[in-house]
Design an enzyme around this catalytic site. Structure first.
Site, short mmCIF file in Angstrom:
data_model
loop_
_atom_site.label_atom_id
_atom_site.label_comp_id
_atom_site.label_asym_id
_atom_site.label_seq_id
_atom_site.Cartn_x
_atom_site.Cartn_y
_atom_site.Cartn_z
N GLU A 151 0.85 -1.19 0.00
CA GLU A 151 0.00 0.00 0.00
C GLU A 151 0.89 1.24 0.00
O GLU A 151 1.90 1.28 0.67
CB GLU A 151 -0.86 -0.04 1.28
CG GLU A 151 -1.86 1.06 1.38
CD GLU A 151 -2.70 1.15 0.14
OE1 GLU A 151 -3.44 0.22 -0.16
OE2 GLU A 151 -2.60 2.18 -0.56
N ARG A 154 -0.81 7.85 1.72
CA ARG A 154 -0.23 8.83 2.64
C ARG A 154 -1.28 9.26 3.64
O ARG A 154 -2.44 9.45 3.27
CB ARG A 154 0.23 10.09 1.89
CG ARG A 154 1.44 9.91 1.03
CD ARG A 154 1.55 11.02 0.03
NE ARG A 154 0.36 11.04 -0.84
CZ ARG A 154 0.09 11.99 -1.72
NH1 ARG A 154 0.88 13.02 -1.84
NH2 ARG A 154 -1.00 11.93 -2.48
N LYS A 204 7.99 -1.72 -2.49
CA LYS A 204 7.46 -0.85 -1.43
C LYS A 204 8.60 -0.13 -0.69
O LYS A 204 8.59 1.09 -0.52
CB LYS A 204 6.64 -1.69 -0.45
CG LYS A 204 6.25 -0.98 0.81
CD LYS A 204 5.24 0.11 0.57
CE LYS A 204 5.09 0.97 1.80
NZ LYS A 204 4.01 1.90 1.75
N PHE A 249 8.46 16.01 -3.25
CA PHE A 249 9.38 15.55 -2.20
C PHE A 249 10.73 16.23 -2.26
O PHE A 249 11.77 15.65 -2.00
CB PHE A 249 9.49 14.02 -2.19
CG PHE A 249 8.30 13.40 -1.51
CD1 PHE A 249 7.06 13.45 -2.12
CD2 PHE A 249 8.39 12.86 -0.24
CE1 PHE A 249 5.93 12.95 -1.48
CE2 PHE A 249 7.27 12.36 0.41
CZ PHE A 249 6.04 12.41 -0.22
N LEU A 250 10.69 17.50 -2.65
CA LEU A 250 11.92 18.31 -2.66
C LEU A 250 11.71 19.53 -1.77
O LEU A 250 12.29 20.58 -2.04
CB LEU A 250 12.28 18.73 -4.09
CG LEU A 250 12.95 17.68 -4.96
CD1 LEU A 250 13.28 18.25 -6.34
CD2 LEU A 250 14.23 17.14 -4.30
N ALA A 252 12.56 21.35 1.43
CA ALA A 252 13.52 21.32 2.53
C ALA A 252 12.79 21.70 3.81
O ALA A 252 11.82 22.45 3.79
CB ALA A 252 14.64 22.30 2.25
N CYS A 260 6.21 5.79 8.82
CA CYS A 260 6.73 4.95 7.73
C CYS A 260 8.19 5.20 7.38
O CYS A 260 9.02 4.31 7.52
CB CYS A 260 5.87 5.13 6.48
SG CYS A 260 4.19 4.56 6.72
N LYS A 320 3.15 15.90 10.08
CA LYS A 320 2.96 16.67 8.85
C LYS A 320 1.53 17.21 8.90
O LYS A 320 0.77 16.84 9.82
CB LYS A 320 3.19 15.81 7.61
CG LYS A 320 2.19 14.67 7.46
CD LYS A 320 2.30 14.00 6.10
CE LYS A 320 1.10 13.11 5.87
NZ LYS A 320 1.09 12.47 4.57
C1 UDX Z 1 4.66 7.86 3.30
C2 UDX Z 1 4.60 7.57 1.78
O1 UDX Z 1 4.45 8.79 1.06
C3 UDX Z 1 3.47 6.61 1.46
O2 UDX Z 1 3.49 6.28 0.09
C4 UDX Z 1 3.66 5.36 2.31
O3 UDX Z 1 2.61 4.45 2.09
C5 UDX Z 1 3.71 5.70 3.78
O4 UDX Z 1 4.77 6.65 4.01
P1 UDX Z 1 3.32 9.43 5.01
O5 UDX Z 1 4.24 8.90 6.07
O6 UDX Z 1 1.86 9.53 5.28
O7 UDX Z 1 3.46 8.56 3.66
O8 UDX Z 1 3.81 10.91 4.68
P2 UDX Z 1 4.49 11.71 3.46
O9 UDX Z 1 3.53 12.70 2.95
O10 UDX Z 1 5.12 10.82 2.49
O11 UDX Z 1 5.62 12.51 4.27
C6 UDX Z 1 6.62 11.82 5.03
C7 UDX Z 1 7.50 12.79 5.76
O12 UDX Z 1 8.33 13.49 4.84
C8 UDX Z 1 6.77 13.88 6.54
O13 UDX Z 1 7.42 14.06 7.77
C9 UDX Z 1 6.90 15.12 5.69
O14 UDX Z 1 6.88 16.31 6.46
C10 UDX Z 1 8.28 14.88 5.07
N1 UDX Z 1 8.48 15.56 3.79
C11 UDX Z 1 7.74 15.22 2.70
C12 UDX Z 1 9.47 16.55 3.68
O15 UDX Z 1 10.15 16.88 4.65
N2 UDX Z 1 9.67 17.14 2.45
C13 UDX Z 1 8.95 16.81 1.36
O16 UDX Z 1 9.21 17.39 0.29
C14 UDX Z 1 7.94 15.82 1.48
#
Ligand code: UDX
Length: 433
Positions: A151, A154, A204, A249-250, A252, A260, A320
């Site tokens: 899965e 998010r 995954k 996901f870029l 900062a 996860c 988040k």
């Molecule tokens: C993540 C994966 O995205 C998802 O596919 C998987 O199933 C479970 O793990 P999630 O943990 O809900 O999902 O959050 P996500 O939105 O991916 O963010 C993860 C962490 O990265 C958060 O702490 C967020 O603040 C951080 N983040 C994300 C950043 O610091 N910068 C970014 O550009 C994106």
């Protein structure tokens, strides 16, 4: 189809609910009775936009039910999804005891052919483990197949992600078994990758590890930006528009948290080590992530010339935005470090305060961002909630003792904040230049 989902955590509850919404008969199982009772009353154990309404609708339409009776649910189902927790052990290894006990209970209840699907995030080889446990405990000659169908949802966007994923991964032992899963997902109409079980299990972890690597990469770049006086947001846009890199996901900030990424990356490092490969790239990803909070706290300490006796307002506690989850939340680390240094904390989060009170009972919780800012020596943004971007910053400035902002998620425009009279510090925005 008749489906059973074992585990009503994030993945299980959302998956089961969405399958029922797609017209299947779904029984969700959990061994915590209070949780099952509360869901049946329409009270969700997690905050997830759209979930409550979808659960209640499908319960009413009698496609979705909840029980603690795993055996009965298994007997009535042809496909069984294992969605139980896979917490980390101290050394990063994934604790598979909940998966193993689910497999054992399935084995004891099996009354005919079943497809058993691992949806929990599990290390490569877990499909074999589930097969082994089932063969060990099954009481008759009922046949079964084990599938890996990870899965990717998010938190905060879970319903949308489950209904409209980028892709569906099906790791199956045979074509016939894969076809059964294809039928289940056909209505979603998204690309499906059919592969073997090991590859699906790796997909995954590799996905999460790659996303975490992007985050640590941009955070490392933000460190350089700070040293030379560049702006990481512009750098991020500049590289993200290259289609080969992609802009997501870029961002900062304070690094990745949640239930996860930190645990999955550690698990992949552990599994790699077990098979004889030293995954030093991912160790660096973790190291960069672990350095984010100390780096931010030392910035606060330095710019405030020590925080002892100072009052600091914290905006955001969830790991988040759009979730009440505080697992591996940066807020806990930051607040703990500031308390250690003698600061007093006033905090506000739209939905995560009840969860945080259990971990940090001795700070002041506020009813609004405005209350959290009142009379403070500095305001620290930890979570990128949309409502923080829309605050009346004039009002905030007037009520603060000193108008200093430490923006850990770069939600504000530095130029505008400085024009308004704030002393502003973001991430990777050249404050040392
Ligand atoms: C993540 C994966 O995205 C998802 O596919 C998987 O199933 C479970 O793990 P999630 O943990 O809900 O999902 O959050 P996500 O939105 O991916 O963010 C993860 C962490 O990265 C958060 O702490 C967020 O603040 C951080 N983040 C994300 C950043 O610091 N910068 C970014 O550009 C994106």
């Amino acid at each position: 189809m008749n489906i059973c989902v074992i585990g009503t955590g994030y993945v299980g509850l959302v998956t089961g609910t969405v399958f029922s919404d797609l017209g299947n008969d779904v029984i969700c199982v959990d061994n915590v009775k209070e949780k099952i009772d509360s869901i049946c009353r329409g009270v969700m154990p997690i905050y997830e936009p759209g979930l409550e309404e979808m659960v209640n609708r499908n319960i009413k339409e009698e496609r979705l039910s909840f029980t603690t009776d795993l055996a009965e649910a298994v007997k009535k189902s042809e496909i069984i999804f294992i969605c139980v927790g896979t917490p980390p052990k101290d050394d990063g290894e994934t604790d598979l005891s909940y998966v193993e006990s689910a497999a054992k209970e399935i084995a004891l209840a099996m009354n005919g052919y079943k497809i058993i699907v691992n949806k929990s995030t599990v290390p490569v080889g877990t499909g074999d483990l589930v097969s082994k446990v089932i063969n060990q405990y099954k009481k008759n000659d009922a046949d079964f197949d084990v599938v890996s169908n990870p899965e990717f949802l998010r938190e905060g966007a879970a319903i949308r992600d489950a209904l409209s994923p980028d892709r569906i991964i099906i790791g199956a032992p045979t074509k016939q078994v894969a076809v059964k899963l294809l039928e289940l997902y056909a209505m979603i109409g998204k690309p499906m990758i059919i592969t073997d079980v090991y590859s699906a299990e790796i997909i995954k972890y590799a996905s999460n590890a790659f996303l975490a690597t992007k985050i640590s990469f941009i955070n490392a770049i933000s460190n350089i930006c700070e040293l030379v006086g560049a702006n990481v947001n512009d750098v991020s846009k500049g590289i993200g528009l290259d289609a080969r890199i992609g802009s997501q996901f870029l961002e900062a900030g304070l690094g990745f948290g949640g239930s996860c990424f930190p645990k999955d990356i550690k698990s992949l490092v552990h599994t790699s080590g077990k098979f004889g490969y030293d995954f030093d790239l991912l160790q660096a990803v973790l190291k960069i992530n672990e350095d984010r909070v100390p780096h931010f706290v030392s910035l606060i300490d330095e710019k405030m010339k020590g925080v002892k006796g100072k009052v600091i307002g914290v905006l955001g506690l969830a790991f988040k935005a759009d979730t009440d989850d505080i697992r591996e939340a940066k807020s806990i680390e930051i607040i703990s470090a500031l308390l250690e240094k003698g600061a007093k904390i006033k905090a506000y989060d739209p939905v995560a305060m009840e969860n945080t009170k259990k971990v940090l009972p001795d700070i002041t919780y506020c009813k609004s961002s405005y209350e959290a800012a009142e009379g403070v020596d500095a305001l620290v943004v930890v979570t990128e909630w949309r409502e923080f971007k829309l605050l009346n910053m004039e009002k905030i400035k007037e009520s603060m003792k000193q108008p200093i902002i430490f923006d850990g998620r770069n939600i504000y425009d530095p130029v505008r904040k400085k024009k308004m009279g704030f002393e502003y510090y973001g991430i990777g925005r050249g404050y040392k230049g």
